[in-house]
Write a protein that holds these residues in place. Structure first.
Motif, PDB file in Angstrom:
ATOM      1  N   UNK A  45       0.867  -1.191   0.000  1.00  0.00           N
ATOM      2  CA  UNK A  45       0.000   0.000   0.000  1.00  0.00           C
ATOM      3  C   UNK A  45       0.900   1.236   0.000  1.00  0.00           C
ATOM      4  N   UNK A  46       0.536   2.267  -0.766  1.00  0.00           N
ATOM      5  CA  UNK A  46       1.520   3.303  -1.094  1.00  0.00           C
ATOM      6  C   UNK A  46       2.097   4.041   0.109  1.00  0.00           C
ATOM      7  N   UNK A  47       1.329   4.189   1.195  1.00  0.00           N
ATOM      8  CA  UNK A  47       1.850   4.912   2.367  1.00  0.00           C
ATOM      9  C   UNK A  47       2.963   4.140   3.067  1.00  0.00           C
ATOM     10  N   UNK A  48       3.060   2.853   2.789  1.00  0.00           N
ATOM     11  CA  UNK A  48       4.091   2.029   3.427  1.00  0.00           C
ATOM     12  C   UNK A  48       5.430   2.119   2.694  1.00  0.00           C
TER      13      UNK A  48
END
Lengths: 464, 464
Positions: free
Chosen positions: B349-352
């Motif tokens: 997931x992009x925030x990770x």
């Protein structure tokens, strides 16, 4: 199918006595959905609240070869939740929590028993958008949407349920609990069990958690109702709008009767329809920039004005928009109130819509039935309501199914298929041979067997 | 695996003598793709041109239990097209026709051996858009894109290959020819074999026709290159841009080394990089209204300026845009020219992303390897190039795989998975246990068996 007291007491041990029901009222309640007038009660209704409880229930069901039918909000139109072979009706209503709205990753993790509208509103409060909006969104469960791969009016721009499902927690019929994929936007890691599960109508596994993609919310929209003197031209306009480079956020078709009956059924809708109008298109564009929306609306006007239309009605206020959407969303109910009917969920490539509509009317004349057509024309998805009206029971039972078969044959000949968004469930499975060859159907049967060797999960659905 | 003259003559009877090759040069040519330095030649290369020919070949292969590997343009990065068990290499290069660009329905029907860029240009001439743009689009086949569920830079806004595949003609391993679905935008009719086939890397069937959805073309775009003093902050900015309500049409991350090596590798790219810049984001927005794009670019600037960045470079001309994209698309080649390397296709997931990037660097320090990271950050898809450089062969063979395992363990712990767009193929299959439980892998094995009871089709891929 009789469930003896030993099995009932095992079920009670798993979920607690207060969540096992054998009374007739509860069984009948969970024995029907919105599909025609069918009632198929399960022998027992069980209301688990965790995946582990479901796993235990499925292990028992496998041991005793008892059918298990997952039951959502019972808003389905293909009989997917009917306990056609009795057994255990597994109500998912206690899986009603939104577990995490992840604003950083634009995702939501939810249980399947959350009402779609509740989910949409909860994410909207954070400025996020879950675009899939089945007409029943005020009462259906998101889990049912996943099971049937539901669409809705906004699918034409935003896609259907499958386009938002990233990952699923599923209890397999044999009791194992798996996550089908990962919480990522892209995934090329092994076979896509997530997408195999979406639309499998509760026959391959029981969904207990859903990870959905969200997108930034669109702030503005423009809504217009275009009256066409010829229904066929309304269909032609649908394809022409896309060819002009516009992707509307909704593009709905309603035949004359659909609107007339709805205006009778719903009070206070201030819409006037001239007597010689055959059909309407309800067209919406959305976005973040009002001036762009006006430019797009103008382009759409230029397209539809090439056809024989009456004055376009623009919804100027939020109340007017609500009224037009209420009209559109009430069509199914209005038809239901008008007469016994059967609904077919035909879908074709959108330019084939006029051929489909004409063909349906011809078939109706041949078999003597009236039909009312409406639906998501931007997707080529036409709901065909076949009206019993004054037809004899004999005719309704013997002749009309022949006409339905011809409608589906026409649909498939136009490169379309049987169901766009309602699923096959119980009521369309005998038409599957029209869409699929024998080896193909056998392949699907073997697939089902891989997941469910004893055939306990939602038997009598999808496959003929 | 030896193929005797009886089998060879049967193959010649099917496709004609001039399309069966047993010479070493041809076999070696078709025995490698872009995956590291592997060479696994098939025993014979066959070049059929119709589904019926393939059906006949597969029936013979089943009779004699001969492996069959479909081979596209050999641009794959996971070894999907390598004949790791020898057998028949089935070149799809003669399936090179675009069969129908359907402007009315916004669809294209194509054979699988068409180069993706050729397809994109052919539909663009009609004002239509096929958005999926893998870096190899100038040489890869659309059929390979379907087999691997390829992505590319524009996936962040437009989705990956799977999002455009409506229907597939497939020759099943047992020789039956089926269409997996219908040419419709919505489909809730039976199990979704279309999506099961997409990304199955040639292990479930051989794709012979592809129906793709097209969309109206976007006329304008704005492209900018943002230099970040800290790589971690570049990752953080990715999520922040979406939270500001922007969906860019590309959002690419490049670590410092990736750019430096590319600037050495590709001549004439006029890009200056200050010595203390750690990473860049290449950001594009597209649409039909230039003034809106400028407004969105401004919003993006407001977001990235909250981080420690140097001057933003706007590509003012088409030539400048081409140069920036050439730089981005040349990174893989530049790394390859620089050193022996292994590429991992991690996705989270992009925030990770910042956690993933930091973790990868820590793991590299632990095992003593250098890594260069770049990729489709908007999708959370980070290509990790592990550089052999001065590492001993011993270390490269024994220690580095342990580090790779740790990278994948980290990826999965962040709710990500092994491959975003390259597939598992031959090189990642031994890591599948990190992403999937044993019952899950067994389920995939049984699925494979349903399609391919003799295990002839692309054996030794995906499953460990």
């Amino acid at each position: 199918m009789q469930l003896n007291s030993e099995i009932l007491s095992k079920l009670e041990n798993i979920v607690g006595q207060s969540f096992v029901f054998t009374d007739e009222e509860t069984r009948n309640h969970f024995g029907q959905d919105e599909t025609e007038d069918y009632v198929f009660p399960p022998n027992v209704v069980v209301k688990p609240s965790t995946a582990i409880e479901i796993s235990k229930i499925l292990k028992i069901a496998n041991q005793y070869k008892i059918p298990v039918v997952p039951i959502g909000a019972r808003t389905g139109l293909s009989g997917g939740a009917l306990s056609v072979q009795g057994g255990i009706g597994l109500s998912m209503e206690r899986f009603n929590k939104i577990l995490n709205i992840d604003e950083q990753n634009l995702q939501v993790i939810t249980e399947p028993g959350v009402i779609t509208q509740v989910l949409r509103e909860a994410v909207a409060e954070k400025g996020l958008f879950y675009p899939v909006d089945p007409s029943s969104m005020g009462s259906c469960f998101i889990g049912g949407n996943v099971a049937e791969n539901s669409g809705g009016a906004r699918a034409v721009k935003y896609g259907v349920t499958k386009d938002y499902v990233l990952n699923l927690e599923v209890v397999l019929p044999t009791g194992e609990i798996i996550w089908t994929g990962a919480n990522t936007l892209k995934n090329s890691t092994g076979y896509n069990l997530t997408q195999l599960m979406v639309g499998s109508e509760g026959t391959l596994g029981i969904i207990t958690k859903i990870v959905l993609k969200l997108i930034p919310i669109q702030k503005h929209n423009v809504l217009m109702l275009v009256p066409f003197y010829k229904a066929e031209e309304a269909c032609e306009a649908v394809s022409a709008i896309f060819r002009a480079g516009i992707v509307p956020s909704a593009l709905e078709f309603m035949e004359r009767d659909a609107i007339d009956w709805t205006l009778q059924f719903v009070e206070g809708l201030n819409v006037q329809v001239k007597s010689d109008i055959q059909a309407h298109l309800l067209i919406e564009v959305d976005g973040n920039y009002p001036e762009i929306l006006m430019a797009e609306a103008e382009k759409i006007m230029n397209v539809v004005e090439q056809f024989q239309i009456d004055d376009i009605l623009f919804a100027d206020t939020e109340d007017e928009k609500k009224a037009l959407w209420k009209m559109r969303r009430s069509v199914a109910e209005a038809v239901k109130a008008h007469s016994v009917y059967k609904e077919e969920d035909t879908v074709v490539p959108r330019y084939e819509l006029p051929k489909l509509l004409n063909g349906i009317k011809n078939i109706g004349r041949k078999y003597g039935f009236q039909s009312v057509c409406y639906g998501h024309a931007g997707d080529g998805n036409l709901h065909v309501n076949i009206i019993k009206g004054n037809l004899s029971d004999e005719n309704w039972k013997m002749e009309v199914p022949k006409g339905i078969r011809e409608i589906f044959e026409l649909t498939v000949s136009l490169n379309g298929t049987l169901s766009g968004e309602h699923g096959i469930g119980f009521v369309q499975k005998d038409f599957m041979d029209i869409a699929f060859s024998k080896p193909h159907l056998e392949l699907m049967e073997r697939l089902k067997y891989v997941f469910d060797p004893n055939g306990i999960l939602n038997p009598g659905k999808i496959l003929p």
